[in-house]
Design a protein around this motif. Structure first.
Motif, PDB file in Angstrom:
ATOM      1  N   THR A  10       0.710  -1.128   0.030  1.00  0.00           N
ATOM      2  CA  THR A  10       0.030   0.050  -0.094  1.00  0.00           C
ATOM      3  C   THR A  10       0.801   1.276   0.086  1.00  0.00           C
ATOM      4  O   THR A  10       2.108   1.008   0.378  1.00  0.00           O
ATOM      5  N   PHE A  11       0.363   2.162  -0.280  1.00  0.00           N
ATOM      6  CA  PHE A  11       1.161   3.792  -0.315  1.00  0.00           C
ATOM      7  C   PHE A  11       0.233   4.792   0.081  1.00  0.00           C
ATOM      8  O   PHE A  11      -1.076   4.731   0.143  1.00  0.00           O
ATOM      9  N   SER A  12       1.025   5.951   0.332  1.00  0.00           N
ATOM     10  CA  SER A  12       0.429   7.176   0.489  1.00  0.00           C
ATOM     11  C   SER A  12       0.945   8.140  -0.242  1.00  0.00           C
ATOM     12  O   SER A  12       2.240   8.064  -0.372  1.00  0.00           O
ATOM     13  N   THR A  13       0.289   8.904  -0.656  1.00  0.00           N
ATOM     14  CA  THR A  13       0.920  10.436  -1.629  1.00  0.00           C
ATOM     15  C   THR A  13       0.585  11.645  -0.861  1.00  0.00           C
ATOM     16  O   THR A  13      -0.348  11.806  -0.147  1.00  0.00           O
ATOM     17  N   LEU A  14       1.675  12.280  -0.352  1.00  0.00           N
ATOM     18  CA  LEU A  14       1.743  13.373   0.520  1.00  0.00           C
ATOM     19  C   LEU A  14       2.367  14.583  -0.196  1.00  0.00           C
ATOM     20  O   LEU A  14       3.352  14.487  -0.865  1.00  0.00           O
ATOM     21  N   PRO A  15       1.668  15.877   0.323  1.00  0.00           N
ATOM     22  CA  PRO A  15       2.507  16.954  -0.299  1.00  0.00           C
ATOM     23  C   PRO A  15       3.511  17.130   0.642  1.00  0.00           C
ATOM     24  O   PRO A  15       3.343  17.747   1.899  1.00  0.00           O
ATOM     25  N   VAL A  16       4.731  17.264   0.303  1.00  0.00           N
ATOM     26  CA  VAL A  16       5.944  17.304   1.194  1.00  0.00           C
ATOM     27  C   VAL A  16       6.986  18.508   0.487  1.00  0.00           C
ATOM     28  O   VAL A  16       7.032  18.290  -0.585  1.00  0.00           O
ATOM     29  N   PRO A  17       7.160  19.588   1.274  1.00  0.00           N
ATOM     30  CA  PRO A  17       8.064  20.219   0.354  1.00  0.00           C
ATOM     31  C   PRO A  17       9.458  19.883   0.155  1.00  0.00           C
ATOM     32  O   PRO A  17      10.035  18.725   0.721  1.00  0.00           O
ATOM     33  N   LEU A  18      10.425  20.322  -0.659  1.00  0.00           N
ATOM     34  CA  LEU A  18      11.364  19.785  -1.253  1.00  0.00           C
ATOM     35  C   LEU A  18      12.441  19.903  -0.063  1.00  0.00           C
ATOM     36  O   LEU A  18      13.413  19.230   0.027  1.00  0.00           O
ATOM     37  N   SER A  19      12.363  20.680   0.987  1.00  0.00           N
ATOM     38  CA  SER A  19      13.243  20.970   2.176  1.00  0.00           C
ATOM     39  C   SER A  19      13.088  20.132   3.178  1.00  0.00           C
ATOM     40  O   SER A  19      14.000  19.923   4.199  1.00  0.00           O
ATOM     41  N   THR A  26       9.356  11.076   8.287  1.00  0.00           N
ATOM     42  CA  THR A  26       8.871   9.704   8.809  1.00  0.00           C
ATOM     43  C   THR A  26       8.002  10.214  10.042  1.00  0.00           C
ATOM     44  O   THR A  26       7.136   9.356  10.611  1.00  0.00           O
ATOM     45  N   ALA A  27       8.161  11.457  10.817  1.00  0.00           N
ATOM     46  CA  ALA A  27       7.090  11.825  11.805  1.00  0.00           C
ATOM     47  C   ALA A  27       5.780  12.022  11.089  1.00  0.00           C
ATOM     48  O   ALA A  27       4.783  11.629  11.756  1.00  0.00           O
ATOM     49  N   MET A  28       5.584  12.435   9.933  1.00  0.00           N
ATOM     50  CA  MET A  28       4.357  12.659   9.230  1.00  0.00           C
ATOM     51  C   MET A  28       3.824  11.161   9.099  1.00  0.00           C
ATOM     52  O   MET A  28       2.618  11.162   9.315  1.00  0.00           O
ATOM     53  N   LEU A  29       4.537  10.319   8.545  1.00  0.00           N
ATOM     54  CA  LEU A  29       3.941   9.011   8.248  1.00  0.00           C
ATOM     55  C   LEU A  29       3.597   8.106   9.423  1.00  0.00           C
ATOM     56  O   LEU A  29       2.629   7.529   9.421  1.00  0.00           O
ATOM     57  N   ALA A  30       4.399   8.445  10.757  1.00  0.00           N
ATOM     58  CA  ALA A  30       3.928   7.745  11.842  1.00  0.00           C
ATOM     59  C   ALA A  30       2.827   8.100  12.316  1.00  0.00           C
ATOM     60  O   ALA A  30       1.783   7.362  12.565  1.00  0.00           O
ATOM     61  N   ARG A  31       2.038   9.579  12.047  1.00  0.00           N
ATOM     62  CA  ARG A  31       1.084  10.257  12.499  1.00  0.00           C
ATOM     63  C   ARG A  31       0.156   9.578  11.337  1.00  0.00           C
ATOM     64  O   ARG A  31      -1.216   9.085  11.986  1.00  0.00           O
ATOM     65  N   LYS A  32       0.070   9.451  10.228  1.00  0.00           N
ATOM     66  CA  LYS A  32      -0.885   9.175   9.463  1.00  0.00           C
ATOM     67  C   LYS A  32      -1.099   7.696   9.186  1.00  0.00           C
ATOM     68  O   LYS A  32      -2.242   7.122   9.264  1.00  0.00           O
ATOM     69  N   PHE A  33       0.181   6.758   9.490  1.00  0.00           N
ATOM     70  CA  PHE A  33      -0.437   5.351   9.538  1.00  0.00           C
ATOM     71  C   PHE A  33      -0.508   4.855  10.893  1.00  0.00           C
ATOM     72  O   PHE A  33      -0.837   3.842  10.938  1.00  0.00           O
TER      73      PHE A  33
END
Length: 108
Positions: A10-19, A26-33
């Motif tokens: 499975t996957f998730s597509t996230l709006p993430v800045p270049l920086s 990883t912190a964003m994904l931990a919250r999301k998943f």
């Protein structure tokens, strides 16, 4: 945008800045998943049959952008939008439990 895969495909597509760093993503994904906090998770990149852990200060979206440019894509191709597509033929970002003993693994 970046598409991040999980081990189960499975996957998730996230709006993430270049920086954004791998630690931030990883912190964003931990919250999301809503991952089990007893395990340590990390980002891995698979390219050319080899998988390696993305360092905490590396910037995954920049790694992705660089791979697109190396493959011949340009700004005219809207690089920031290419990340939402499945580009695993070039590279693949995977979010999973951190390896305990290996830093690079050959993937078939």
């Amino acid at each position: 945008m970046i598409r991040v895969f999980r081990v189960d495909g499975t996957f998730s597509t996230l709006p993430v800045p270049l920086s954004a760093t791998a630690s931030e993503l990883t912190a964003m994904l931990a919250r999301k998943f809503q991952v089990n906090t007893k395990q340590t998770y990390a980002l891995y990149i698979r390219e050319k049959g080899v998988e390696r852990r993305v360092g905490p200060n590396e910037k995954p979206v920049q790694l992705q952008k660089r791979r697109f440019e190396q493959a011949g894509y340009t700004d005219l191709d809207k690089l920031e939008e290419l990340g939402r597509e499945d580009n695993s033929y070039l590279s693949k970002i995977v979010y999973k439990a951190q390896y305990s003993t290996m830093s690079a693994v050959t993937v078939s």
